[in-house]
Write an enzyme that holds these catalytic residues in place. Structure first.
Site, mmCIF file in Angstrom:
data_model
loop_
_atom_site.group_PDB
_atom_site.id
_atom_site.type_symbol
_atom_site.label_atom_id
_atom_site.label_comp_id
_atom_site.label_asym_id
_atom_site.label_seq_id
_atom_site.Cartn_x
_atom_site.Cartn_y
_atom_site.Cartn_z
ATOM 1 N N ASP A 92 -12.573 0.282 56.681
ATOM 2 C CA ASP A 92 -13.127 0.841 55.749
ATOM 3 C C ASP A 92 -14.522 0.518 55.392
ATOM 4 O OD1 ASP A 92 -10.648 1.961 54.937
ATOM 5 O OD2 ASP A 92 -10.118 0.090 54.146
ATOM 6 N N GLU A 143 -9.144 11.181 50.780
ATOM 7 C CA GLU A 143 -9.502 10.012 50.197
ATOM 8 C C GLU A 143 -10.751 9.493 50.512
ATOM 9 O OE1 GLU A 143 -6.684 7.085 51.429
ATOM 10 O OE2 GLU A 143 -7.013 7.498 53.426
#
Length: 447
Positions: free
Chosen positions: A36, A212
């Site tokens: 991420d 997301e």
């Protein structure tokens, strides 16, 4: 692939509290699992704020087959080649509102405003009065590498994961984005710690499949919303555009296709640095059989004349120039013919990879090696060959730089081969097995 852990003296002095962790190529952090990646340009350096995957500890009643994250590091580079680890900036048991030992410090983001650095992160609260499920907190620092001081409470009115923060240069308004089934956004107050509007459910995104990781950037007056989406079974990176930071957004296309090896997740950030745009993302390079232990990558990104994004094909080579006089990890190739890549030691995967030349004629090509104006007398090859071999190093123009025999010997050895012809400036290198079979190469380096 053993990493060179050195950097120029000036940078080393400036980063005296950091540890140099890796060089160029993908993944660009190889001493720990990372995911991420939120990349930001602060001053003349790129800072990357990833999440930190770890194997689930024993005795903690944790799922062994799920994500496990207890803290955050920050990494930085002045050239996208040499990356410094500034260490842990936030950890789960030192945030007042976070449930102890929850191991749920998922995808973060960070931004600078008025000389302060704001780090946004999701976690599960320990106090039921805050709410159940994930919420998002903030930690504040005076420098991008910290130290960061977490706020006593999370941001009121936010429920979800994957915070993304954006400041519109047009009017200075800050926005917070997050996900929880849908993608959400709201204005932030100037203090960057509180919402300053109602929460908007962002519209015109796919109704089916997980969405997301919202990340927004602006280019030429166009606001780009980028996000992972499960169109089929695993995530791909998509984007939509708008003339307003809160939409409505119009779907425009795919930035990166699904992982060819089945890594379930991906997560992105996009920056411009020194006139080039880059896509940061992750894959499970260092954990190919368990996609909850991931590693961060970076590749160049390009736009079409109409502002649409050209699809990015993932590479092992990554970005940046590689210094010819440091170890060149040819297993992070740009092209390959016949050769194959595997871990040096499957029980010690952070040691990296090797290139195996199974038969004569196998080759790999490694682009963008910087020789400058230096001259080398030899090239060192870290090699393992029990039967002996003849290796050749050449340019893409078929100019032979070095060619030499590798004597049969067990284990890894450093073989020094005289240089015949020395390139100048930046060149691609091709390493070819001319005779022999079953030869492993870790790296090469000019001397």
């Amino acid at each position: 692939m053993m990493r060179t852990l050195t950097i120029g003296a000036v940078v080393a002095m400036a980063l005296s509290t950091a540890t140099i962790t890796a060089s160029a190529q993908n993944p660009f952090i190889t001493n720990q699992f990372t995911a991420d990646p939120s990349a930001k340009v602060f001053g003349d350096r790129v800072y990357v704020f990833p999440s930190h995957d770890i194997p689930a500890p024993d005795g903690r009643n944790l799922r062994k087959d799920w994500f496990c994250m207890e803290d955050y590091h920050v990494f930085s580079s002045e050239n996208l080649v040499d990356w410094a680890d500034h260490g842990v900036i936030v950890t789960q048991n030192k945030v007042p509102w976070v449930k102890p030992d929850s191991y749920a410090m998922w995808a973060p983001d960070a931004i600078e405003r008025n000389g302060k650095y704001y780090f946004y992160f999701p976690a599960t609260p320990k106090d039921s009065t805050i709410g159940r499920g994930f919420t998002i907190g903030v930690a504040v620092a005076n420098k991008p590498e910290g130290p960061y001081i977490p706020e006593e409470r999370p941001i009121k009115g936010v429920r979800g994961i994957d915070p993304g923060v954006f400041i519109d240069k047009k009017d200075g308004q800050a926005y917070l984005y997050w996900s929880q089934g849908n993608l959400y956004g709201a204005k932030l107050k100037a203090n960057m710690l509180e919402l300053d509007s109602e929460v908007f459910t962002l519209k015109d995104f796919p109704k089916e499949g997980l969405k997301e990781g919202p990340y927004v950037f602006e280019r030429n007056g166009i606001y780009y919303m980028t996000y992972p989406h499960v169109e089929n079974k695993i995530e791909r990176l998509e984007y939509a555009i708008s003339d307003n930071p809160l939409g409505p957004f119009q779907f425009k296309g795919v930035i990166m296709d699904e992982s060819p090896t089945g890594c379930w997740t991906n997560h992105q950030s996009i920056i411009q640095f020194k006139d080039q745009w880059y896509l940061f993302y992750h894959h499970n390079d260092l954990s190919p059989k368990f996609d909850k232990n991931r590693s961060i990558r970076v590749d160049s990104l390009f736009f079409n004349a109409d502002g649409t994004i050209q699809k990015v094909t993932p590479t092992l080579r990554g970005v940046g120039l590689t210094n010819a006089f440091r170890e060149i990890q040819i297993d992070r190739y740009s092209h390959i013919g016949g050769a194959s890549i595997d871990f040096i030691d499957t029980s010690k995967r952070f040691d990296g990879w090797k290139t195996t030349f199974a038969k004569a004629g196998d080759w790999v090509r490694y682009n963008s090696v910087d020789f400058g104006n230096k001259k080398a007398g030899s090239v060192t090859v870290r090699v393992k060959s029990e039967a002996g071999a003849l290796l050749q190093v050449s340019t893409k123009e078929n100019i032979i730089i070095a060619e030499g025999a590798v004597a049969p010997k067990s284990g890894w050895n450093d073989v020094i081969i005289p240089v015949k012809s020395m390139p100048k400036g930046v060149s691609d290198l091709i390493v070819t097995l001319k005779t022999g079979k079953g030869v492993d190469v870790d790296w090469i380096r000019f001397n």
